[in-house]
Scaffold this active site. Sequence first.
Site, mmCIF file in Angstrom:
data_model
loop_
_atom_site.group_PDB
_atom_site.id
_atom_site.type_symbol
_atom_site.label_atom_id
_atom_site.label_comp_id
_atom_site.label_asym_id
_atom_site.label_seq_id
_atom_site.Cartn_x
_atom_site.Cartn_y
_atom_site.Cartn_z
ATOM 1 N N TRP A 75 -9.676 -3.057 7.072
ATOM 2 C CA TRP A 75 -8.475 -3.451 6.328
ATOM 3 C C TRP A 75 -8.083 -2.372 5.326
ATOM 4 O O TRP A 75 -8.930 -1.825 4.617
ATOM 5 C CB TRP A 75 -8.743 -4.751 5.580
ATOM 6 C CG TRP A 75 -7.721 -5.106 4.538
ATOM 7 C CD1 TRP A 75 -7.609 -4.598 3.270
ATOM 8 C CD2 TRP A 75 -6.633 -6.033 4.678
ATOM 9 N NE1 TRP A 75 -6.537 -5.148 2.612
ATOM 10 C CE2 TRP A 75 -5.925 -6.039 3.463
ATOM 11 C CE3 TRP A 75 -6.213 -6.870 5.707
ATOM 12 C CZ2 TRP A 75 -4.810 -6.848 3.243
ATOM 13 C CZ3 TRP A 75 -5.100 -7.660 5.481
ATOM 14 C CH2 TRP A 75 -4.407 -7.655 4.271
ATOM 15 N N ASN A 128 -4.706 -1.767 2.299
ATOM 16 C CA ASN A 128 -3.408 -2.172 1.766
ATOM 17 C C ASN A 128 -2.855 -1.112 0.833
ATOM 18 O O ASN A 128 -2.665 0.032 1.262
ATOM 19 C CB ASN A 128 -3.420 -3.598 1.191
ATOM 20 C CG ASN A 128 -4.457 -3.914 0.152
ATOM 21 O OD1 ASN A 128 -5.650 -3.880 0.418
ATOM 22 N ND2 ASN A 128 -4.018 -4.268 -1.055
ATOM 23 N N ASP A 129 -2.601 -1.408 -0.432
ATOM 24 C CA ASP A 129 -1.783 -0.553 -1.294
ATOM 25 C C ASP A 129 -2.209 0.918 -1.330
ATOM 26 O O ASP A 129 -3.396 1.216 -1.502
ATOM 27 C CB ASP A 129 -1.839 -1.037 -2.747
ATOM 28 C CG ASP A 129 -1.594 -2.523 -2.894
ATOM 29 O OD1 ASP A 129 -1.517 -3.221 -1.882
ATOM 30 O OD2 ASP A 129 -1.486 -2.972 -4.042
ATOM 31 N N TRP A 172 -8.808 -8.925 4.173
ATOM 32 C CA TRP A 172 -8.882 -8.524 2.767
ATOM 33 C C TRP A 172 -10.206 -8.953 2.143
ATOM 34 O O TRP A 172 -10.697 -10.057 2.364
ATOM 35 C CB TRP A 172 -7.710 -9.125 1.991
ATOM 36 C CG TRP A 172 -7.629 -8.634 0.581
ATOM 37 C CD1 TRP A 172 -6.966 -7.525 0.140
ATOM 38 C CD2 TRP A 172 -8.221 -9.226 -0.574
ATOM 39 N NE1 TRP A 172 -7.122 -7.395 -1.224
ATOM 40 C CE2 TRP A 172 -7.891 -8.425 -1.692
ATOM 41 C CE3 TRP A 172 -9.013 -10.359 -0.775
ATOM 42 C CZ2 TRP A 172 -8.305 -8.717 -2.980
ATOM 43 C CZ3 TRP A 172 -9.446 -10.656 -2.063
ATOM 44 C CH2 TRP A 172 -9.088 -9.839 -3.147
ATOM 45 N N SER A 184 -5.345 -2.037 -7.773
ATOM 46 C CA SER A 184 -4.456 -0.878 -7.721
ATOM 47 C C SER A 184 -4.212 -0.218 -9.068
ATOM 48 O O SER A 184 -4.418 -0.810 -10.131
ATOM 49 C CB SER A 184 -3.117 -1.280 -7.095
ATOM 50 O OG SER A 184 -3.275 -1.522 -5.730
ATOM 51 N N ASP A 234 -1.868 -3.387 -12.071
ATOM 52 C CA ASP A 234 -1.203 -2.250 -11.427
ATOM 53 C C ASP A 234 -0.530 -1.299 -12.421
ATOM 54 O O ASP A 234 0.696 -1.127 -12.407
ATOM 55 C CB ASP A 234 -0.188 -2.729 -10.384
ATOM 56 C CG ASP A 234 -0.772 -3.761 -9.428
ATOM 57 O OD1 ASP A 234 -2.001 -3.772 -9.259
ATOM 58 O OD2 ASP A 234 0.002 -4.552 -8.862
#
Length: 579
Positions: A64, A66-67, A91, A127, A193
Site C-alpha cells: 500500500w 498513499n500521500d 492501509w 504526512s 499535515d
Amino acid sequence: MAKPSSLLHLLASAVLAISVLLGHGVLHVGASHKVYRHLQTTVESTSVKQPYRTSYHFQPPKNWINDPNGPMIYKGIYHLFYQYNPKGAVWGNIVWAHSTSKDLVNWTPHVPAIFPSQKSDINGCWSGSATILPGYKPAILYTGINPQNQQVQNLAVPKNLSDPYLIEWVKSPRNPLMAPTAMNGINASSFRDPTTGWVGPDGRWRVIIGSKKDRMGMAILYRSKDFVHWTEAQHPLHSAENTGMWECPDFFPVSVQVPVGLDTSINGPNVKHVLKVSLDDTKHEYYTVGTYNSVTDKYVPDEGSVDSDSGLRYDYGKFYASKTFFDSEKKRRILWGWINESSSVDDDIKKGWSGVQAIPRTLWLDKSGKQLVQWPIVEIEKLRTNQVDLPNKLIKGGTVLEVSGITAAQADVEVSFEVKELEKAEVLDPTWTNPQMLCSEKGASVKGSLGPFGLLVMASKGLQEYTAVFFRIFKGQNKYVVLMCSDQSRSSLNNNNDKTTYGAFLDVDPLHEKLSLRTLIDHSIVESFGGGGKSCITARVYPVLAVENGSHLHVFNNGTQSVGVPKLTAWSMKKAHIY
C-alpha cells in the site's frame, strides 16, 4: 495525510478502544480508510501476471502507498517520500518510504526515512512537508500519533548533510513541537499535515496545519524564529464554513507575469497565492487563487474564486493528498498527487499492491490569473518512442478510427480538434452546473451534436471495453461551453471496480482556438490534460480484455457534426526504472 479521522477522540476511553479492536476484524477509523487488522502482516500476491502494474508512474514493488510527502531537491537530487505500509496492500503500519531521482522519471529506493520510534509518533508517522532552512539544511515537519492517539507535529533533520541522498534522519528531542492542549482548544483528532515553511517580513518562519472546528475547515497558522519553538497565531491563515476537515493543505506563491515557479517565501506586487486543501469529507481537493497579506498573515481568495468543494481542482478524477515543491534548479513548481484505487480490496490483496503516484506536473498561473495550468514534467518525454502521426483528417459523425503502431497500454497521445459549425451546438440547460453529473448522463455512447468526440483508450478489440476521454460543446447564454469527460462506465467487464465517470468544464473558447487533449496511458492509469492543462482528469481502469497487447487506441466522433483532427501524435512509452 489522506488518513483516518480517528474514532478514538479525546473523550473515548481506552476500554472502548480495546473493545472495538477486539470485537471486529475491521475497524472503521473515519472516512479515509478502513483498518483491516487481520491483514496487517505481509501477504504475498497470489497473482503471477501483473497486467495492471504501471511502467512509468511511480509505485514501489508491492504493498500500500498513499500521500506523497516532503518532495524536494537537494544537491541536484530529487527526493520523494511517501506514506507506505511495508506489511501489506491495505492501509496500516505507515512509515515514510523514500526514493531519489536525478530526473523525476527513474528512481532509486532507500530504506524508510521516518518510522515510529518516539512517544510523539509511536502510533504513526503521517504526512508532512520539507523545508530548506538557511545554510542549505533540509528539515521535515510531519504529523505523529502519540500514545493518546492525538495528532501532534514533529521535526526530523538529516543526520549527514554531506549525503545528497539523505538516507538517515534524526528526530528532534523536543518533539512534539506543536500539539493540541486544553488551552488552545485544537481538535486532537483533526490536526495534521504541516506545510512547507515560508519566511515573513519579520524574519520568522510560518507553517499551516490542516484542522477543523465543527464543520469549519481551517489552516491553523504557527510562527517560529528557529523552526523548533513554535507559537500559534491568534487566527488561522484562512478558514471556510461547511467544508469539514482540511487535510494536506498546501500554500504557495505564483507569478502573475511569467509561467515560472517561485520560492515559497516570495511575495510582492506581481505575485498571487494559492491555497489548496484536501477535503476529508468528500475526498476531493480544491484550490483558490488570492492575495496573502504577509503583515497580517491573512489569505483572502480573489472574488470569483470558489471557496468550497465546488471550486477549482487540480484534477477532477482520482487524485488526492497532493503536494507541491519549488524546484530551485529549474525554477518551476512541481505537483505530486496520489492516485488511489478503483479496484476492490480483495483484488488489491490478490495483486499485492494499492496506490500509485501521478506523473509529476509543472504548475503555473494561467494568463487569465484565475486558475492554474498543469503539464507533465518535460523529462517524461524522453520515454517516448515509435512515434505515430495521424494526417489531418475530418472525422464524420459515427466514426471510430484506430491509431495503430503503438503499444496502446503504455502510451502518450496528443491530439487537437477543430470544430467549424459551432452554431449547431446543443443548448446548455442553465441547470447543468455539475460537470461530473453531466458527463455521467451524457457518456460517450450518448449521441450529441458537437460531440462526444475524443479518444477511446484501453479499448478491447470489439469495443466491449474502453475508457472514453472526450469533449462536448454546448451553446451557453453568452458563449460556447466546453465539457471534458473521462467515462469509465465501459472500462471493464469486472463490475467489482469503481467505474465512476468524471467531468470538468474547460475554460477554452472553441470559436478562437482548437481543443487539445493529451492522455498518458499506463496499464491501469488514464491521465488526461485538456486545453493545454487547464483541466485534468485521472482515472484508474482495470479491464479484463483490453490488457497488454489486447489494448487498442481509437479517435472517435459520436456527434452528428463532423470534427477536424488537424494533428494527432502518439508514442509508445519506454519503461522507467522505478525500483
